[in-house]
Design a protein around this motif. Sequence first.
Motif, mmCIF file in Angstrom:
data_model
loop_
_atom_site.group_PDB
_atom_site.id
_atom_site.type_symbol
_atom_site.label_atom_id
_atom_site.label_comp_id
_atom_site.label_asym_id
_atom_site.label_seq_id
_atom_site.Cartn_x
_atom_site.Cartn_y
_atom_site.Cartn_z
ATOM 1 N N SER A 1 -9.471 12.208 16.370
ATOM 2 C CA SER A 1 -8.428 12.735 17.252
ATOM 3 C C SER A 1 -8.248 14.246 17.106
ATOM 4 N N VAL A 2 -9.122 14.894 16.318
ATOM 5 C CA VAL A 2 -8.981 16.340 16.154
ATOM 6 C C VAL A 2 -9.328 17.066 17.451
ATOM 7 N N LEU A 3 -8.862 18.297 17.565
ATOM 8 C CA LEU A 3 -9.138 19.140 18.728
ATOM 9 C C LEU A 3 -10.237 20.138 18.367
ATOM 10 N N TRP A 4 -11.140 20.383 19.309
ATOM 11 C CA TRP A 4 -12.310 21.226 19.056
ATOM 12 C C TRP A 4 -12.266 22.494 19.899
ATOM 13 N N SER A 5 -12.685 23.595 19.272
ATOM 14 C CA SER A 5 -12.814 24.873 19.975
ATOM 15 C C SER A 5 -14.178 25.453 19.663
ATOM 16 N N VAL A 6 -14.776 26.100 20.666
ATOM 17 C CA VAL A 6 -16.109 26.687 20.513
ATOM 18 C C VAL A 6 -16.103 28.079 21.141
ATOM 19 N N SER A 7 -16.678 29.048 20.436
ATOM 20 C CA SER A 7 -16.788 30.403 20.978
ATOM 21 C C SER A 7 -18.161 30.981 20.639
ATOM 22 N N VAL A 8 -18.570 31.983 21.398
ATOM 23 C CA VAL A 8 -19.817 32.700 21.110
ATOM 24 C C VAL A 8 -19.561 33.604 19.915
ATOM 25 N N THR A 9 -20.332 33.453 18.861
ATOM 26 C CA THR A 9 -20.079 34.150 17.603
ATOM 27 C C THR A 9 -20.103 35.667 17.774
ATOM 28 N N SER A 10 -21.051 36.180 18.526
ATOM 29 C CA SER A 10 -21.239 37.629 18.618
ATOM 30 C C SER A 10 -20.180 38.325 19.460
ATOM 31 N N THR A 11 -19.604 37.626 20.443
ATOM 32 C CA THR A 11 -18.667 38.266 21.374
ATOM 33 C C THR A 11 -17.253 37.707 21.289
ATOM 34 N N GLY A 12 -17.104 36.505 20.716
ATOM 35 C CA GLY A 12 -15.791 35.873 20.685
ATOM 36 C C GLY A 12 -15.431 35.160 21.970
ATOM 37 N N ARG A 13 -16.336 35.167 22.944
ATOM 38 C CA ARG A 13 -16.055 34.489 24.208
ATOM 39 C C ARG A 13 -15.795 33.005 23.972
ATOM 40 N N VAL A 14 -14.666 32.501 24.472
ATOM 41 C CA VAL A 14 -14.267 31.110 24.263
ATOM 42 C C VAL A 14 -14.937 30.225 25.318
ATOM 43 N N ILE A 15 -15.618 29.193 24.833
ATOM 44 C CA ILE A 15 -16.273 28.220 25.715
ATOM 45 C C ILE A 15 -15.413 26.973 25.849
ATOM 46 N N VAL A 16 -14.880 26.503 24.740
ATOM 47 C CA VAL A 16 -14.026 25.312 24.698
ATOM 48 C C VAL A 16 -12.812 25.649 23.852
ATOM 49 N N SER A 17 -11.625 25.248 24.303
ATOM 50 C CA SER A 17 -10.409 25.518 23.541
ATOM 51 C C SER A 17 -9.590 24.239 23.378
ATOM 52 N N ASN A 18 -9.425 23.805 22.139
ATOM 53 C CA ASN A 18 -8.571 22.650 21.808
ATOM 54 C C ASN A 18 -8.859 21.433 22.683
ATOM 55 N N ALA A 19 -10.127 21.054 22.727
ATOM 56 C CA ALA A 19 -10.541 19.907 23.541
ATOM 57 C C ALA A 19 -10.686 18.666 22.683
ATOM 58 N N ARG A 20 -10.268 17.539 23.223
ATOM 59 C CA ARG A 20 -10.472 16.258 22.552
ATOM 60 C C ARG A 20 -11.853 15.710 22.894
ATOM 61 N N SER A 21 -12.331 14.787 22.060
ATOM 62 C CA SER A 21 -13.552 14.072 22.402
ATOM 63 C C SER A 21 -13.328 13.314 23.706
ATOM 64 N N ARG A 22 -14.379 13.229 24.522
ATOM 65 C CA ARG A 22 -14.257 12.561 25.811
ATOM 66 C C ARG A 22 -13.873 11.099 25.648
ATOM 67 N N ILE A 23 -13.135 10.566 26.636
ATOM 68 C CA ILE A 23 -12.802 9.144 26.654
ATOM 69 C C ILE A 23 -14.101 8.340 26.711
ATOM 70 N N GLY A 24 -14.166 7.247 25.974
ATOM 71 C CA GLY A 24 -15.397 6.471 25.879
ATOM 72 C C GLY A 24 -16.185 6.828 24.638
ATOM 73 N N TYR A 25 -15.895 7.955 24.067
ATOM 74 C CA TYR A 25 -16.483 8.371 22.801
ATOM 75 C C TYR A 25 -15.312 8.563 21.831
ATOM 76 N N PRO A 26 -15.447 8.628 20.558
ATOM 77 C CA PRO A 26 -16.749 8.547 19.932
ATOM 78 C C PRO A 26 -17.274 7.131 19.919
ATOM 79 N N ASP A 27 -18.591 7.008 19.837
ATOM 80 C CA ASP A 27 -19.159 5.742 19.430
ATOM 81 C C ASP A 27 -18.839 5.694 17.951
ATOM 82 N N ALA A 28 -17.542 5.657 17.691
ATOM 83 C CA ALA A 28 -17.000 5.658 16.339
ATOM 84 C C ALA A 28 -17.480 6.864 15.554
#
Length: 239
Positions: free
Chosen positions: A173-200
């Motif tokens: 149930s954790v929230l995930w964030s992803v950014s480009v390391t060199s620029t800091g550009r945010v790709i994903v911010s505080n996103a949950r795993s998609r419904i139907g996943y995880p396959d545990a």
Amino acid sequence: MRSPLRALLITGSLAAAILGAALPATTASAAVAPTLSTTNFACSNGVCEIGPGNVGMSLAAGLDAVVQQSSDLGGTTPEVRGVASGSLPPGLQFGLPGQVATITGTPTTAGTYSFAVELANVNNASGQIFGPTGTQQLTITIGTGHSDRPANMHAGFNIHTGFGLGGYDANNSVLWSVSVTSTGRVIVSNARSRIGYPDAGQVIVNTGGGAPCGESSCLLTVTNSLGSSLTITLPKPVY
């Protein structure tokens, strides 16, 4: 003069002896108990930690049975059958037996819990266990706040499906964030795993938009709401 009947008996005895000696080489190899895939776990001396988790936070762990031989077992499937010994942390339960089984729930009590799961080849028609069974020793450590262990995190971009982040984390149930390391550009911010996943335990985060780093590969910084942080490589886009 040797009688035809005596010759036949001698010939038959020799044939039986020859065939008998050859039987071990021509029969199918003995069945071998399946094992548990431990790719996502932290293992030491044959014992694998499948967490950690946290009190009051949803946990999901996938247990995958793996066939250990290539011979024909006559229509069988490797399965994780259940907990053979020990006990799960309070608040967690084992799902249905199967080739992919799950341990899910919300832990209620901190501590380290040891148990073993049974593995067996199961006949597809009868549902009966075929051949020997095996076990895998496991532990789950439950913390009280920020215990976490992401594993095998990876990312990719496909022109048809967009950006995707995959990997394993029992804290589903954790929230995930992803950014480009060199620029800091945010790709994903505080996103949950998609419904139907995880396959545990399988983290799947998808988002649209263009390729995060154009036509090149680049490094990404991946963080989550429990404070975990790691750097992974995003390969060149797939078209």
